[in-house]
Scaffold this active site. Structure first.
Site, PDB file in Angstrom:
ATOM      1  N   CYS A   1     -27.005  -2.619   3.115  1.00  0.00           N
ATOM      2  CA  CYS A   1     -26.668  -2.137   4.316  1.00  0.00           C
ATOM      3  C   CYS A   1     -25.858  -0.774   4.228  1.00  0.00           C
ATOM      4  CB  CYS A   1     -25.549  -4.311   4.056  1.00  0.00           C
ATOM      5  SG  CYS A   1     -25.140  -3.995   6.447  1.00  0.00           S
TER       6      CYS A   1
ATOM      7  N   CYS B   1     -19.496  -5.205   9.966  1.00  0.00           N
ATOM      8  CA  CYS B   1     -20.039  -5.964   9.324  1.00  0.00           C
ATOM      9  C   CYS B   1     -20.380  -7.062   8.962  1.00  0.00           C
ATOM     10  CB  CYS B   1     -18.284  -5.472   8.014  1.00  0.00           C
ATOM     11  SG  CYS B   1     -18.768  -6.654   6.175  1.00  0.00           S
TER      12      CYS B   1
ATOM     13  N   CYS C   1     -20.246   3.916  12.131  1.00  0.00           N
ATOM     14  CA  CYS C   1     -18.760   5.498  12.234  1.00  0.00           C
ATOM     15  C   CYS C   1     -18.968   6.080  13.364  1.00  0.00           C
ATOM     16  CB  CYS C   1     -18.350   5.620  10.525  1.00  0.00           C
ATOM     17  SG  CYS C   1     -16.790   6.676  10.671  1.00  0.00           S
TER      18      CYS C   1
ATOM     19  N   ASP D   1       0.517  -1.310  -0.004  1.00  0.00           N
ATOM     20  CA  ASP D   1      -0.181  -0.083   0.033  1.00  0.00           C
ATOM     21  C   ASP D   1       0.833   1.050   0.369  1.00  0.00           C
ATOM     22  OD1 ASP D   1       1.268  -0.460   2.529  1.00  0.00           O
ATOM     23  OD2 ASP D   1      -1.116  -0.024   3.692  1.00  0.00           O
TER      24      ASP D   1
ATOM     25  N   CYS E   1     -21.731  -0.139   8.180  1.00  0.00           N
ATOM     26  CA  CYS E   1     -20.336   0.491   8.384  1.00  0.00           C
ATOM     27  C   CYS E   1     -21.211   2.256   8.783  1.00  0.00           C
ATOM     28  CB  CYS E   1     -20.027   0.052   7.975  1.00  0.00           C
ATOM     29  SG  CYS E   1     -20.174   0.879   6.100  1.00  0.00           S
TER      30      CYS E   1
ATOM     31  N   CYS F   1     -22.873  -4.848  -1.063  1.00  0.00           N
ATOM     32  CA  CYS F   1     -23.672  -4.604   0.341  1.00  0.00           C
ATOM     33  C   CYS F   1     -24.727  -4.341  -0.360  1.00  0.00           C
ATOM     34  CB  CYS F   1     -22.750  -2.982   0.328  1.00  0.00           C
ATOM     35  SG  CYS F   1     -20.419  -3.050   0.709  1.00  0.00           S
TER      36      CYS F   1
ATOM     37  N   CYS G   1     -15.652   0.113  11.122  1.00  0.00           N
ATOM     38  CA  CYS G   1     -16.573  -0.762  10.588  1.00  0.00           C
ATOM     39  C   CYS G   1     -16.027  -1.874   9.677  1.00  0.00           C
ATOM     40  CB  CYS G   1     -16.123   0.434   9.066  1.00  0.00           C
ATOM     41  SG  CYS G   1     -14.356   0.518   8.861  1.00  0.00           S
TER      42      CYS G   1
END
Length: 393
Positions: A193, A249, A200, A136, A196, A190, A245
């Site tokens: 839904c 899930c 948050c 990353d 998350c 998702c 989050c």
């Protein structure tokens, strides 16, 4: 006879890669508008690769890219050891458990590249093949590559969600000039839904897979300045990262994989005692935390967060150590945060702590630290008024 792609997939399993996929190295045109908008709105963390075009066009950083090989490694979500209840402890988010995942992924990527090289039919072909591994910290958007390569889909929280492992995966990729048959991207899964987004605590998630990184608690735990007050209580006792989050899930329920020994967490590293952290030397910091991904920003953010966590946990026994930070630490961020914590923890003996803070304020030269001391004094003065009204009744 196996194709090269089939051989690579087989080898990936042998060397400990949990998922692998092959994506086209065509530009990521679908990211262009959102990446520019994120920057324009000030939603970036500053930790991203800074040249937007290089995040969209693989050919900007790699000559003749043909394929991107994406990999995923599943990481643990539960401790096998019991966390002692001996004293107040902080915690690292799960993505920072075990050895720094950058090192683990680079190891797997390099092993895969070495294997691919052995499959060349001639020295000339081997010399012509080129590879650029990245985690990353590279140019590409990992989740976009992984989705295109069929590893999973990008959820509303911006994380890659895989069918087998949920979002508890580390991602890496290899850009290459070898052309492979590519895999099918995974469609958005998702549905309606929004758990998350709702969960948050700072409303950082925009609901479409993007987030305002400046409001993300994970980002806030990694900054080096004073943490804005609105986030301090919200981090609770977490001193690095945020898992909220992910934990809410539905795709992550019951997911806990222990495939890789180097990812296994040590209790005292990822659930550290908070008070000893306040006076930790550089050497001690490296010994206890140096192997974790969460150590990358150095000692100061973690010590600042440890002070906040002690205040959030209401640990008045830590007041002597926190006062020492306010009195002796050379870093204004630590002095200011310590003053804030004293303002929260010293309300049982407000006069005593007001006196200590006034002495500190008289010699404080940093404006931010001085402001925190002034606010802490006001906090304790209010506590004192309430205490007197209660005593008068």
């Amino acid at each position: 006879m196996q194709s090269l792609k089939e051989k690579i997939i087989a080898e990936s399993k042998r060397i400990g890669i949990d998922k692998i996929g092959f994506a086209s190295a065509e530009p990521f045109y679908e990211l262009e508008a959102s990446l520019h908008e994120q920057r324009a709105r000030g939603y970036n963390s500053g930790f991203e690769h800074q040249v937007v075009e290089e995040r969209i066009y693989p050919e900007k950083t790699f000559e003749n890219p043909q394929t991107i090989i994406a990999i995923a490694l599943a990481y643990p979500t539960k401790m096998h050891q019991e966390v002692p209840r001996d004293e107040k402890r902080g915690m690292f988010a799960r993505a920072s458990w075990g050895i720094d995942y950058h090192n683990i992924l680079r190891d797997r990527l390099e092993k895969l590249i070495e294997f691919i090289k052995t499959q060349a039919e001639s020295i000339e072909e081997q010399e012509n093949w080129r590879f650029a591994p990245q985690v990353d910290t590279g140019e590409l958007v990992d989740v976009a590559v992984a989705q295109r390569a069929g590893l999973g889909f990008i959820g509303r929280n911006g994380l890659l969600i895989t069918e087998e492992f949920g979002s508890f995966v580390y991602l890496g990729e290899i850009v290459t000039n070898i052309r492979f048959e590519v895999d099918e991207p995974v469609p958005f899964g998702c549905g309606d839904c929004t758990r998350c987004v709702t969960a948050c605590p700072t409303k950082a998630l925009l609901g479409d897979g993007r987030l305002n990184a400046q409001r993300c608690l994970s980002y806030q735990t990694q900054t080096k300045g004073m943490m804005p007050e609105e986030y301090r209580k919200k981090i609770r006792n977490v001193i690095y990262g945020c898992d909220i989050c992910q934990l809410v899930c539905p795709y992550n329920q019951g997911k806990d994989f222990h495939f890789h020994e180097e990812m296994e967490p040590e209790v005292d590293a990822v659930y550290p005692k908070l008070k000893p952290m306040l006076q930790l030397s550089n050497k001690g910091f490296k010994l206890q935390f140096g192997h974790l991904a969460g150590s990358w920003r150095g000692k100061k953010p973690l010590q600042r967060n440890a002070i906040i966590a002690l205040a959030n946990l209401g640990d008045r026994s830590a007041l002597p150590e926190i006062l020492l930070c306010a009195q002796e630490d050379v870093r204004p961020v630590i002095r200011g945060t310590a003053a804030w914590a004293i303002g929260r923890l010293g309300n049982k003996e407000p006069d005593q702590w007001i006196n200590q803070l006034e002495q500190l304020l008289a010699k404080e030269e940093d404006p931010e630290a001085a402001y925190e001391m002034e606010q802490a004094i006001l906090q304790l003065q209010n506590a004192n008024k309430k205490k007197r009204r209660k005593d008068d009744k």
